[in-house]
Scaffold this motif. Structure first.
Motif, PDB file in Angstrom:
ATOM      1  N   ILE A   1       0.987  -1.134   0.045  1.00 22.09           N
ATOM      2  CA  ILE A   1      -0.051  -0.128   0.057  1.00 22.09           C
ATOM      3  C   ILE A   1       0.767   1.167   0.027  1.00 22.09           C
ATOM      4  O   ILE A   1       0.417   2.196  -0.512  1.00 22.09           O
ATOM      5  N   LEU A   2       1.981   1.275   0.795  1.00 27.91           N
ATOM      6  CA  LEU A   2       2.888   2.461   0.979  1.00 27.91           C
ATOM      7  C   LEU A   2       3.518   2.590  -0.599  1.00 27.91           C
ATOM      8  O   LEU A   2       3.698   3.675  -1.021  1.00 27.91           O
ATOM      9  N   GLN A   3       3.614   1.574  -1.265  1.00 26.72           N
ATOM     10  CA  GLN A   3       4.588   1.791  -2.394  1.00 26.72           C
ATOM     11  C   GLN A   3       3.590   2.312  -3.506  1.00 26.72           C
ATOM     12  O   GLN A   3       3.895   3.536  -4.446  1.00 26.72           O
TER      13      GLN A   3
ATOM     14  N   LEU B   1       6.991   9.648   3.453  1.00 26.00           N
ATOM     15  CA  LEU B   1       6.679  10.717   4.683  1.00 26.00           C
ATOM     16  C   LEU B   1       6.567  12.079   4.180  1.00 26.00           C
ATOM     17  O   LEU B   1       5.692  12.923   4.415  1.00 26.00           O
ATOM     18  N   THR B   2       7.672  12.385   3.353  1.00 28.12           N
ATOM     19  CA  THR B   2       7.639  13.945   2.748  1.00 28.12           C
ATOM     20  C   THR B   2       6.523  14.005   1.926  1.00 28.12           C
ATOM     21  O   THR B   2       6.375  15.522   1.832  1.00 28.12           O
ATOM     22  N   ALA B   3       6.374  13.214   1.212  1.00 25.81           N
ATOM     23  CA  ALA B   3       5.399  13.500   0.077  1.00 25.81           C
ATOM     24  C   ALA B   3       3.960  13.530   0.984  1.00 25.81           C
ATOM     25  O   ALA B   3       2.908  14.457   0.474  1.00 25.81           O
ATOM     26  N   ILE B   4       3.946  12.791   2.021  1.00 25.80           N
ATOM     27  CA  ILE B   4       2.622  12.820   2.840  1.00 25.80           C
ATOM     28  C   ILE B   4       2.309  14.174   3.184  1.00 25.80           C
ATOM     29  O   ILE B   4       1.332  14.951   3.301  1.00 25.80           O
TER      30      ILE B   4
ATOM     31  N   LEU C   1       4.715   8.631  14.215  1.00 26.58           N
ATOM     32  CA  LEU C   1       5.605   7.938  13.150  1.00 26.58           C
ATOM     33  C   LEU C   1       6.949   8.615  13.032  1.00 26.58           C
ATOM     34  O   LEU C   1       7.708   8.367  12.189  1.00 26.58           O
ATOM     35  N   GLY C   2       6.884   9.518  14.067  1.00 22.12           N
ATOM     36  CA  GLY C   2       8.386  10.025  14.100  1.00 22.12           C
ATOM     37  C   GLY C   2       8.415  11.340  13.194  1.00 22.12           C
ATOM     38  O   GLY C   2       9.625  11.799  12.758  1.00 22.12           O
TER      39      GLY C   2
END
Length: 543
Positions: free
Chosen positions: A197-199, A232-235, A261-262
């Protein structure tokens, strides 16, 4: 039992429509077009026990839609209970669409049936799983989680496997619903599914609604499965853009998940989130606002007076309405969390809210964690709103030896600060407050330890710099001293003039503006109460 193909979810062939159903195509149209709950119930009453299963589930589904859009639906009315009884008896004949619709309807209508009925739905879902579409399966899982029901591990494992084989077909809604449901059920799906899913996520972010993203990130935080840094940067970038579309109650979920999630939410996202909550304040829930304020307090980020004030007003109105309607009082843990958040950001809520919080906390003092209770007294003291009634009620609990022993040292130090301000109060109100000697002594010892540690710590470079400047103009000063009354540690002072020079670095302020934090304000109040004049040197400006 058929197995899904690698190309996607397959359709079960053994749920054909009967000829009689095919002759009544207009009934589904009528149900779907119904605009009020009474219209739906009238249609159902026309058929009674002869209502076909697909129309029965559709009636419930339409009622759920109307309830979600704001219509009033009495879940306890007999006709609705009769329809639920029909569903119970016909569960074995339901196909995936009907199973999904019934479960979703139960969740929306807040109809929690007996566990045996839900067990039956889960059993049927497991048997017919290959026929489910991704939407139907994720909706079924989401609904069960909302009902507080956890199906057996075989269904959860089979569902995760089916989603994994067809991950490319998952919409943003399907992915977020399914992962959120798994997390609520405390079931961790295979890492291969989470990674898959993350991919796909970066390519889908542009069409990923903010509310779905908050659910998905919350689930990943619960799983302890951190996305790769580029993801995470894109999110973060997308979240800042999508913040305005988020429901107010989902904003603290998103921000809290990012923290867990840090990932530090950006200043742009935090500001956009605050604006979105202010704009949607009318629909915000009290608990969501408390959770949001906790996020800002933990981050030391000042969200703006508009949010702090409007949230206080909204919570106050909700508490007043609940009390007028005979509702239950706010939980003590929620009260203490709210107080601590406002205190951390050094924002005193309106007196009306403080009064409500005091009134609802006082009867619960024996139920509150002792450290949280002492922290609440500190907060009221900071706001200059600590009444004898609340103080005395708290002292009656905290002075019990077994309770005193359970108070954390930091909380004991806060208790002594509140006591110190109380005892130095010029209005003579200290005599109205009970002072348990042993508790005060224990609190003093904890506070004294913090002051001794402060004078033994190395002097910050900024303080040394200010001291050198004083020396250069011939002003006598003292470093790392305890005041003559033994109360306060002073890193830099002019004892002969009774002046304390407080050199505050960036840690004394919010990270986004020169707004002092609650501990900074309390320090100034203690100096004033003990008769010290003070001069403040802002480390950032000094540099």
């Amino acid at each position: 039992q058929q197995q899904p193909t690698s190309g996607g979810f397959i359709q079960m062939p053994h749920f054909p429509q009967t000829q009689q159903q095919q002759q009544q195509p207009d009934l589904s149209v009528r149900i779907t077009a119904a605009t009020t709950p009474s219209d739906v119930l009238t249609i159902a009453a026309e058929r009674g026990m002869g209502l076909f299963t697909e129309h029965l589930s559709l009636c419930l589904y339409r009622l759920g839609q109307l309830k979600k859009s704001g219509a009033a639906v009495d879940a306890q009315q007999q006709q609705l209970q009769d329809m639920l009884g029909l569903c119970r008896s016909r569960a074995s004949s339901m196909g995936p669409k009907q199973l999904s619709e019934v479960a979703w309807s139960l969740a929306q209508l807040q109809l929690v049936p007996d566990v045996s009925f839900l067990d039956n739905l889960a059993s049927q879902a497991l048997y017919k799983l290959p026929a489910f579409t991704a939407e139907q399966l994720s909706s079924l899982l989401w609904s069960m989680a909302n009902l507080g029901y956890v199906p057996g591990t075989p269904l959860l494992e089979a569902a995760a496997a089916a989603l994994g084989r067809n991950v490319g077909l998952l919409s943003s809604k399907c992915a977020s619903q399914a992962m959120w449901a798994f997390a609520r059920m405390e079931y961790r799906p295979p890492a291969t599914l989470l990674d898959a899913i993350l991919q796909l996520l970066p390519d889908k972010l542009s069409s990923f609604p903010g509310d779905d993203l908050s659910q998905l990130l919350w689930a990943y935080a619960q799983f302890g499965h951190t996305p790769p840094a580029p993801t995470l940067t894109a999110i973060l970038t997308h979240a800042e853009t999508a913040a305005a579309t988020l429901q107010p109650d989902n904003i603290p979920t998103l921000l809290g998940a990012l923290q867990n999630l840090g990932c530090q939410p950006s200043a742009g996202l935090l500001s956009a989130a605050a604006d979105a909550v202010v704009a949607g304040m009318a629909t915000a829930g009290t608990q969501a606002l408390v959770d949001l304020l906790q996020v800002y307090a933990r981050l030391r980020f000042h969200p703006g007076v508009n949010l702090l004030h409007s949230a206080a007003q909204h919570i106050s109105n909700n508490m007043t309405a609940a009390a007028a309607g005979g509702g239950s009082r706010m939980a003590a843990a929620t009260i203490t969390a709210l107080l601590q958040s406002y205190a951390a950001l050094a924002y005193a809520p309106p007196k009306a809210l403080l009064m409500l919080l005091r009134q609802q906390l006082q009867p619960q003092v024996s139920d509150v964690d002792p450290s949280q209770l002492t922290s609440s007294l500190w907060c009221f003291s900071l706001f200059k709103d600590l009444t004898p009634e609340l103080w005395n009620a708290a002292m009656g609990v905290l002075s019990q030896p077994q309770v005193t022993a359970a108070i954390q040292p930091a909380a004991l130090a806060q208790l002594y600060q509140a006591y110190l301000l109380l005892s130095k109060s010029p209005d003579g109100s200290a005599g109205l407050h009970s002072i348990p000697p042993q508790l005060v002594l224990t609190a003093w010892q904890a506070f004294r330890a913090t002051q001794e540690a402060a004078v033994q710590a190395p002097l910050p470079e900024l303080t040394q710099d200010v001291a050198q400047c004083l020396a250069s103009v011939g002003v006598a000063y003292a470093l790392n001293m305890i005041s003559e009354d033994g109360l306060l540690a002073l890193s830099l002072a002019l004892p002969d003039r009774r002046v304390a020079i407080e050199v505050f670095d960036a840690s004394a302020f919010c990270i986004n503006q020169q707004q002092p934090l609650g501990e900074t304000v309390m320090r100034i109040q203690l100096l004033q109460a003990c008769g010290w004049q003070f001069a403040i040197s802002n480390g950032t400006v000094w540099s």
